[in-house]
Write a protein that holds these residues in place. Structure first.
Motif, PDB file in Angstrom:
ATOM      1  N   GLU A 150       1.084  -1.251  -0.145  1.00  0.00           N
ATOM      2  CA  GLU A 150       0.278  -0.088   0.227  1.00  0.00           C
ATOM      3  C   GLU A 150       0.770   1.182   0.291  1.00  0.00           C
ATOM      4  OE1 GLU A 150      -1.580   1.739   3.344  1.00  0.00           O
ATOM      5  OE2 GLU A 150      -0.374   0.016   4.977  1.00  0.00           O
TER       6      GLU A 150
ATOM      7  N   GLU B 114      -2.289 -12.505  -2.312  1.00  0.00           N
ATOM      8  CA  GLU B 114      -3.657 -12.821  -2.230  1.00  0.00           C
ATOM      9  C   GLU B 114      -4.432 -13.665  -3.801  1.00  0.00           C
ATOM     10  OE1 GLU B 114      -6.776  -9.930  -1.031  1.00  0.00           O
ATOM     11  OE2 GLU B 114      -5.399  -8.684  -2.656  1.00  0.00           O
TER      12      GLU B 114
ATOM     13  N   TYR C  45      -5.719   3.196  11.445  1.00  0.00           N
ATOM     14  CA  TYR C  45      -6.839   4.354  11.302  1.00  0.00           C
ATOM     15  C   TYR C  45      -7.532   4.950  12.648  1.00  0.00           C
ATOM     16  CZ  TYR C  45      -6.567   3.058   6.287  1.00  0.00           C
ATOM     17  OH  TYR C  45      -6.482   3.250   5.356  1.00  0.00           O
TER      18      TYR C  45
HETATM   19  P1  HAM Z   1      -7.322  -0.848   1.414  1.00  0.00           P
HETATM   20  O1  HAM Z   1      -8.151  -0.961   1.747  1.00  0.00           O
HETATM   21  O2  HAM Z   1      -5.771  -1.619   1.855  1.00  0.00           O
HETATM   22  O3  HAM Z   1      -6.378   0.229   1.624  1.00  0.00           O
HETATM   23  O4  HAM Z   1      -6.848  -0.994  -0.199  1.00  0.00           O
HETATM   24  C1  HAM Z   1      -7.637   0.852  -0.708  1.00  0.00           C
HETATM   25  C2  HAM Z   1      -8.468   0.127  -2.692  1.00  0.00           C
HETATM   26  O5  HAM Z   1      -7.215  -0.962  -3.146  1.00  0.00           O
HETATM   27  C3  HAM Z   1      -9.223  -1.542  -1.953  1.00  0.00           C
HETATM   28  O6  HAM Z   1     -10.243  -1.132  -2.080  1.00  0.00           O
HETATM   29  C4  HAM Z   1      -9.093  -1.894  -3.248  1.00  0.00           C
HETATM   30  O7  HAM Z   1     -10.208  -1.176  -3.761  1.00  0.00           O
HETATM   31  C5  HAM Z   1      -8.012  -1.992  -3.826  1.00  0.00           C
HETATM   32  N1  HAM Z   1      -7.235  -3.450  -3.539  1.00  0.00           N
HETATM   33  C6  HAM Z   1      -6.595  -3.681  -1.865  1.00  0.00           C
HETATM   34  N2  HAM Z   1      -6.154  -5.327  -2.789  1.00  0.00           N
HETATM   35  C7  HAM Z   1      -5.900  -5.131  -3.840  1.00  0.00           C
HETATM   36  C8  HAM Z   1      -6.382  -6.283  -4.430  1.00  0.00           C
HETATM   37  N3  HAM Z   1      -5.512  -7.234  -4.452  1.00  0.00           N
HETATM   38  N4  HAM Z   1      -6.567  -6.447  -6.032  1.00  0.00           N
HETATM   39  C9  HAM Z   1      -7.321  -5.101  -6.968  1.00  0.00           C
HETATM   40  N5  HAM Z   1      -7.462  -3.589  -5.714  1.00  0.00           N
HETATM   41  C10 HAM Z   1      -7.074  -3.716  -4.648  1.00  0.00           C
HETATM   42  C11 HAM Z   1      -4.911   1.215   1.799  1.00  0.00           C
HETATM   43  O8  HAM Z   1      -4.355   0.398   0.981  1.00  0.00           O
HETATM   44  C12 HAM Z   1      -5.124   2.718   2.127  1.00  0.00           C
HETATM   45  N6  HAM Z   1      -3.216   2.833   1.985  1.00  0.00           N
HETATM   46  C13 HAM Z   1      -5.171   3.428   1.862  1.00  0.00           C
HETATM   47  C14 HAM Z   1      -5.081   5.201   3.041  1.00  0.00           C
HETATM   48  C15 HAM Z   1      -4.999   5.600   1.860  1.00  0.00           C
HETATM   49  N7  HAM Z   1      -5.257   5.579   3.158  1.00  0.00           N
HETATM   50  C16 HAM Z   1      -5.469   5.802   4.519  1.00  0.00           C
HETATM   51  N8  HAM Z   1      -4.349   7.005   3.083  1.00  0.00           N
END
Ligand code: HAM
Length: 427
Positions: free
Chosen positions: A83, A116, A263
């Motif tokens: 991330e 995953e 969070y």
């Molecule tokens: P997260 O909910 O882990 O948050 O990921 C954000 C979005 O990334 C998810 O809602 C999903 O749409 C997408 N995502 C996660 N994993 C996958 C995957 N394996 N394949 C496709 N799409 C995926 C974060 O990553 C935090 N860093 C968000 C954030 C920014 N919070 C504060 N600032």
């Protein structure tokens, strides 16, 4: 001959897909920079410890999903970033902004990596478009983040998004809530699935992520965090909700928790009915304590990341594949009638490119008909044809593909007109 297949979950990003991604990237850049976010490009590889400290040692992302690369001397383990938030925050600290100019708004576009099970909407390499506003505790900023990302989805063409929000407390009020929750659920411990029994010990909030019916049923009457908020968290939530544009499709979800540990206070996820259980099209929230987690000062922050793969799926669901408009025909295909004019076609394409006009020619010895077909398949605006007559006369025959009309012009005049000419000139 060995046959090499892509690794599972690593998409090839062929031009047809890249075109859709480019369009979304353009919208993200525009919407984010219009709101004052500046692009940052942190590294893709970071130290594993960075994510253990921030995303959370007991989070799924850190426990099970990181692609790790041991350093050669064995002193450290590097990981492909799962991330963007921790790396952006680390870069903020590294650059000294905390001292010189503490309030910063960043955006980033790029690949993340999580080990995953690949499935529709979930890949092991996937793009996120993230925003991070670092250095302010203002609840108005939480409202700004929501409104910016809503604008992104709307500009991208999505209509059926729902923004789920929740207030999830802070280190002052959450421990008491977690104790209450643990006590409430302890009597039914054995009825939970194996994973949830483990979560009960190690990361009880994650219980709310379980998809198993029996676990969900037991959680239906469990205490909600909203009932245990401290006064400052309650006030923050009030200001945040009061600042939201009433036109936004926001819904309070008292069970919403997030999969990453950092969070605090405001948490949100954007859902789309077209992808249902396949997950959110993005998520984010406030994270006020990463500074302390990294051994530094208190630096409140809030952010969000668009999941690009689920967003594309949602776009397809809304428009049955037609949401991404075909590219506007542009540029010029220079065709030759005979092989003898091929070098002249090559030079003319180079001249056009030098004048800032997209141009291409055929390199596969196609006859004129084949070249015309190739040109219309790739959505050029015009085909410029060089034949033996044109070679002698120093002219070019210009065929406009939209209506099939033809005209002849001296080559120099045609280039000049295409480069700076009237609005319908080929550009
Ligand atoms: P997260 O909910 O882990 O948050 O990921 C954000 C979005 O990334 C998810 O809602 C999903 O749409 C997408 N995502 C996660 N994993 C996958 C995957 N394996 N394949 C496709 N799409 C995926 C974060 O990553 C935090 N860093 C968000 C954030 C920014 N919070 C504060 N600032």
């Amino acid at each position: 001959m060995p046959s090499f297949k892509p690794l599972p979950g690593f998409p090839d990003g062929l031009p047809e897909d890249a075109r859709k991604l480019c369009r979304l990237e353009g919208i993200a850049r525009q919407v984010f920079s219009d709101a004052g976010y500046r692009e940052i490009r942190p590294p893709i590889v970071e130290s594993q410890a960075l994510f253990e400290r921030s995303s959370g040692a007991t989070s799924d992302v850190v426990q099970k999903q990181m692609f790790a690369i041991p350093s050669r001397d064995g002193a450290d383990t590097m990981v492909l970033r799962p991330e963007g938030t921790p790396g952006v925050f680390r870069a903020y600290l590294e650059a000294g902004y905390a001292k010189t100019n503490p309030f910063q708004k960043f955006f980033y576009l790029g690949p993340m990596f999580r080990y995953e099970r690949p499935q529709k909407g979930r890949t092991r390499q996937f793009d996120q478009y993230g925003i991070e506003a670092i250095g302010s505790a203002s609840a108005l900023l939480d409202a700004e983040v929501l409104s910016v990302i809503f604008r992104f989805y709307r500009e991208a063409g999505l209509r059926k998004v729902l923004i789920a929000v929740n207030a999830i407390g802070c280190p002052d009020c959450r421990p008491a809530y977690l104790r209450t929750l643990r006590e409430a659920l302890a009597p039914s411990r054995e009825a939970f699935c194996e994973l949830c029994r483990d979560r009960l010990e190690r990361n009880i909030l994650r219980l709310f992520d379980c998809k198993a019916e029996t676990c969900r049923a037991m959680l239906a009457n469990a205490p909600a965090i909203g009932d245990s908020l401290c006064d400052p968290c309650r006030a923050h939530d009030g200001t945040f909700r009061g600042a939201l544009d009433p036109g936004l499709p926001v819904q309070h979800d008292p069970r919403l928790v997030r999969g990453l540990d950092y969070y605090t206070r405001t948490a949100f996820e954007v859902l789309h009915e077209g992808i249902g259980a396949r997950g959110a099209v993005g998520g984010g929230g406030r994270y006020d304590h990463l500074g302390e987690a990294f051994g530094g000062p208190h630096i409140p922050a809030v952010g969000y990341a668009v999941g690009v793969v689920p967003t594309l799926l949602a776009l397809e669901a809304e428009a049955e594949g037609g949401a991404v408009p075909a590219p506007t025909p542009e540029g010029i295909f220079v065709a030759c009638v005979e092989d003898a004019q091929r070098p002249a076609a090559f030079r003319l394409a180079e001249t056009l490119r030098g004048a800032g006009i997209a141009a291409d020619i055929d390199y596969t010895a196609k006859n004129l008909k084949g070249q015309m077909r190739a040109a219309s398949g790739r959505s050029f605006r015009e085909v410029w044809i060089l034949g033996p007559d044109e070679a002698v006369a120093g002219t070019v025959k210009i065929k406009r593909l939209s209506d099939g009309s033809e005209r002849a012009l001296p080559v120099d005049a045609a280039v000049a007109q295409a480069a700076g000419g009237p609005p319908d000139a080929a550009r």
